[in-house]
Scaffold this active site. Sequence first.
Site, PDB file in Angstrom:
ATOM      1  N   ASP A  58       0.846  -1.202   0.000  1.00 16.75           N
ATOM      2  CA  ASP A  58       0.000   0.000   0.000  1.00 16.75           C
ATOM      3  C   ASP A  58       0.874   1.241   0.000  1.00 16.75           C
ATOM      4  OD1 ASP A  58       0.793  -0.589   2.692  1.00 16.75           O
ATOM      5  OD2 ASP A  58      -0.761   0.742   3.461  1.00 16.75           O
ATOM      6  N   GLU A  72       0.281  -1.175   5.730  1.00 16.40           N
ATOM      7  CA  GLU A  72       1.338  -0.605   6.581  1.00 16.40           C
ATOM      8  C   GLU A  72       1.114   0.869   6.842  1.00 16.40           C
ATOM      9  OE1 GLU A  72       5.168   1.387   7.585  1.00 16.40           O
ATOM     10  OE2 GLU A  72       3.834   1.777   5.901  1.00 16.40           O
TER      11      GLU A  72
HETATM   12  C1  LIG Z   1      24.655  10.253  12.292  1.00 21.92           C
HETATM   13  C2  LIG Z   1      23.509  10.426  11.672  1.00 21.92           C
HETATM   14  C3  LIG Z   1      22.759   9.260  11.263  1.00 21.92           C
HETATM   15  C4  LIG Z   1      21.802   9.391  10.417  1.00 21.92           C
HETATM   16  C5  LIG Z   1      21.512  10.620   9.834  1.00 21.92           C
HETATM   17  C6  LIG Z   1      20.866  11.450   9.225  1.00 21.92           C
HETATM   18  C7  LIG Z   1      19.596  11.588   8.907  1.00 21.92           C
HETATM   19  C8  LIG Z   1      18.501  10.605   8.886  1.00 21.92           C
HETATM   20  C9  LIG Z   1      17.904  10.801   7.577  1.00 21.92           C
HETATM   21  C10 LIG Z   1      16.958  10.164   7.055  1.00 21.92           C
HETATM   22  C11 LIG Z   1      16.258   9.096   7.719  1.00 21.92           C
HETATM   23  C12 LIG Z   1      16.260   7.946   6.800  1.00 21.92           C
HETATM   24  C13 LIG Z   1      15.226   7.252   6.548  1.00 21.92           C
HETATM   25  C14 LIG Z   1      13.880   7.491   7.143  1.00 21.92           C
HETATM   26  C15 LIG Z   1      12.865   7.461   6.063  1.00 21.92           C
HETATM   27  C16 LIG Z   1      11.662   7.082   6.262  1.00 21.92           C
HETATM   28  C17 LIG Z   1      11.171   6.566   7.573  1.00 21.92           C
HETATM   29  C18 LIG Z   1      11.166   5.072   7.541  1.00 21.92           C
HETATM   30  C19 LIG Z   1      10.103   4.339   7.557  1.00 21.92           C
HETATM   31  C20 LIG Z   1       8.799   4.947   7.765  1.00 21.92           C
HETATM   32  C21 LIG Z   1       7.677   4.216   7.086  1.00 21.92           C
HETATM   33  C22 LIG Z   1       6.410   4.963   7.448  1.00 21.92           C
HETATM   34  O1  LIG Z   1       6.145   6.017   6.925  1.00 21.92           O
HETATM   35  N1  LIG Z   1       5.618   4.443   8.359  1.00 21.92           N
HETATM   36  C23 LIG Z   1       4.433   5.077   8.883  1.00 21.92           C
HETATM   37  C24 LIG Z   1       3.701   3.964   9.580  1.00 21.92           C
HETATM   38  C25 LIG Z   1       2.496   4.362  10.310  1.00 21.92           C
HETATM   39  C26 LIG Z   1       1.355   4.709   9.638  1.00 21.92           C
HETATM   40  C27 LIG Z   1       0.219   5.038  10.342  1.00 21.92           C
HETATM   41  C28 LIG Z   1       0.225   5.008  11.700  1.00 21.92           C
HETATM   42  C29 LIG Z   1       1.380   4.634  12.367  1.00 21.92           C
HETATM   43  C30 LIG Z   1       2.518   4.331  11.663  1.00 21.92           C
HETATM   44  C31 LIG Z   1       4.834   6.134   9.879  1.00 21.92           C
HETATM   45  O2  LIG Z   1       5.839   6.014  10.578  1.00 21.92           O
HETATM   46  O3  LIG Z   1       4.075   7.127   9.988  1.00 21.92           O
HETATM   47 ZN   LIG Z   2       6.811   2.274   3.932  1.00 17.33          ZN
HETATM   48 ZN   LIG Z   3       5.213   5.194   4.067  1.00 18.89          ZN
END
Ligand SMILES: CC/C=C\C/C=C\C/C=C\C/C=C\C/C=C\C/C=C\CCC(=O)N[C@@H](Cc1ccccc1)C(=O)O
Ligand SMILES: [Zn+2]
Ligand SMILES: [Zn+2]
Length: 478
Positions: free
Chosen positions: A102, A166
């Site tokens: 999704d 998800e």
């Molecule tokens: C030393 C420094 C180390 C790292 C550095 C720098 C920066 C970090 C940069 C970026 C982060 C990288 C990746 C993060 C990207 C996306 C997040 C990951 C997954 C999230 C998936 C998501 O969106 N999930 C939803 C799930 C959800 C939906 C509805 C209700 C609850 C949960 C969410 O989290 O909202």
């Molecule tokens: Zn995702």
């Molecule tokens: Zn997402």
Amino acid sequence: KGLGGQKHQRASQIPSQFSQGERVAMKEALKGAIHIPTVSFGPKELNTTALAEFGEYIRSVFPTVFKTSFVQHEVIGEYSHLFTVQGSDPSLQPYMLLAHSDVVPAPDEGWEVPPFSGLERDGFIHGRGTLDNKNSVMAILQALELLLLRNYIPRRSFFIALGHDEEISGHNGAQKIAALLQARGVQLAFIVDEGNFILDGFIPNLKKPFAIIAVTEKGAINLMLQVNTTPGHSSAPPKETSIGILAAAVSRLEQTPMPNMFGSGLLKTTLQELAHEFPFPTNIILSNLWLFGPLVSRLIERNYITNALVRTTTALTMFNAGVKVNVIPPVAQAIINFRVDPAQTVQEVLELVKNIVADNRVQFQVLSAFDPLPVSPSDHQALGYQLLRQTIRSVFPEVNIVAPGVCIGNTDSRHYANLTTGIYRFNPLYLNPQSFRSIHGINEKISVRAYETQVKFIFEFVQNADTDQEPVPHLHEL
Ligand SMILES: CC/C=C\C/C=C\C/C=C\C/C=C\C/C=C\C/C=C\CCC(=O)N[C@@H](Cc1ccccc1)C(=O)O
Ligand SMILES: [Zn+2]
Ligand SMILES: [Zn+2]
């Protein structure tokens, strides 16, 4: 330092090279997947027609996966898919690859290319889901299809779990798959899900990319704040209305960040591992966090993305009040989404919130909450972590640093915490700040090259999981 002291033994691997025809077929398969608008709109609003179509679609583009006798396929919660790939050696504990089909909504406005077109332009496939997370769904199945076409029979069994909800918490997909596997008595060696990336350009002064494998993820709280006051005629308003009281309360929360947890977090370890990649004097500063920790933590919190790595974040996401222009509103409601730092608990954050609001006219209701996930091992014995590290080194030889970190968002993998202690969140893709903003934003896209590399990564990873492991030493230990 070997994994369980096992003797290193490398079976001959099938080279991860794909013909021109296979490369065209794999990108076309991804484009077709993007074209199906499998949108999760809200808690119970999914595009079920598209999800059903997606189920048919994967059957049509990965026929070998569906007809192989040692690959079992089950549909769970109507639209999620669970594949069990039976390995030849039952003594090896199985692992699991996760992804979700999704996507979040994508209105056309602002997109260079319509979000569900799956159009290829300038070497990129454009559209919602190209990074989050149809790329992974398709790459996992594509890699398996190609391995099976080469007559590969895995030694170690593995599961592929593809959730369909998800983006709205995974209650009907991942949660049901996890319950089913638990009822079957399955225990997993490890899980690999979406989450972190190979990060490029997030840290000023650090030109080189580095891979962060998330070994934990933040907790979350959705908290509703509500203020009720007596309604009346707007021509003679009281000194304070429900809207004013609530607005002041949420503003206090926004203006009062949760404590900086840098000192007690995993980020310190991550930075120490990165230290020698920086030029002077940053390398010295990061190698001596006992002294420079306070300075570094202040610099980190200045940027809104890295700020999320050092504290529980407070996001005001919904605000509702008012019924008519000339009526004093009887009720005002706001929803605040907190992402809980791994060094805190939901209870601790709620206590802090009540103290910051400090107004007993404001009522609190926790809509949903869960604590941060346990930290998975990343030592030399940690099979999942070491397999990821080994495969990163092989597929991305230019990446010198692989370090454990925190996932700032939430993933379906949290529903599987009872099945394993090793949950790793990592997408084998480069991510820069611009592509980070495109996830859930506009102009999400993946380069054709990056997608091919993702398929190659999984193709090698599955084979690496079948060899007895001896960890590669850290580059700076050589
Ligand atoms: C030393 C420094 C180390 C790292 C550095 C720098 C920066 C970090 C940069 C970026 C982060 C990288 C990746 C993060 C990207 C996306 C997040 C990951 C997954 C999230 C998936 C998501 O969106 N999930 C939803 C799930 C959800 C939906 C509805 C209700 C609850 C949960 C969410 O989290 O909202
Ligand atoms: Zn995702
Ligand atoms: Zn997402």
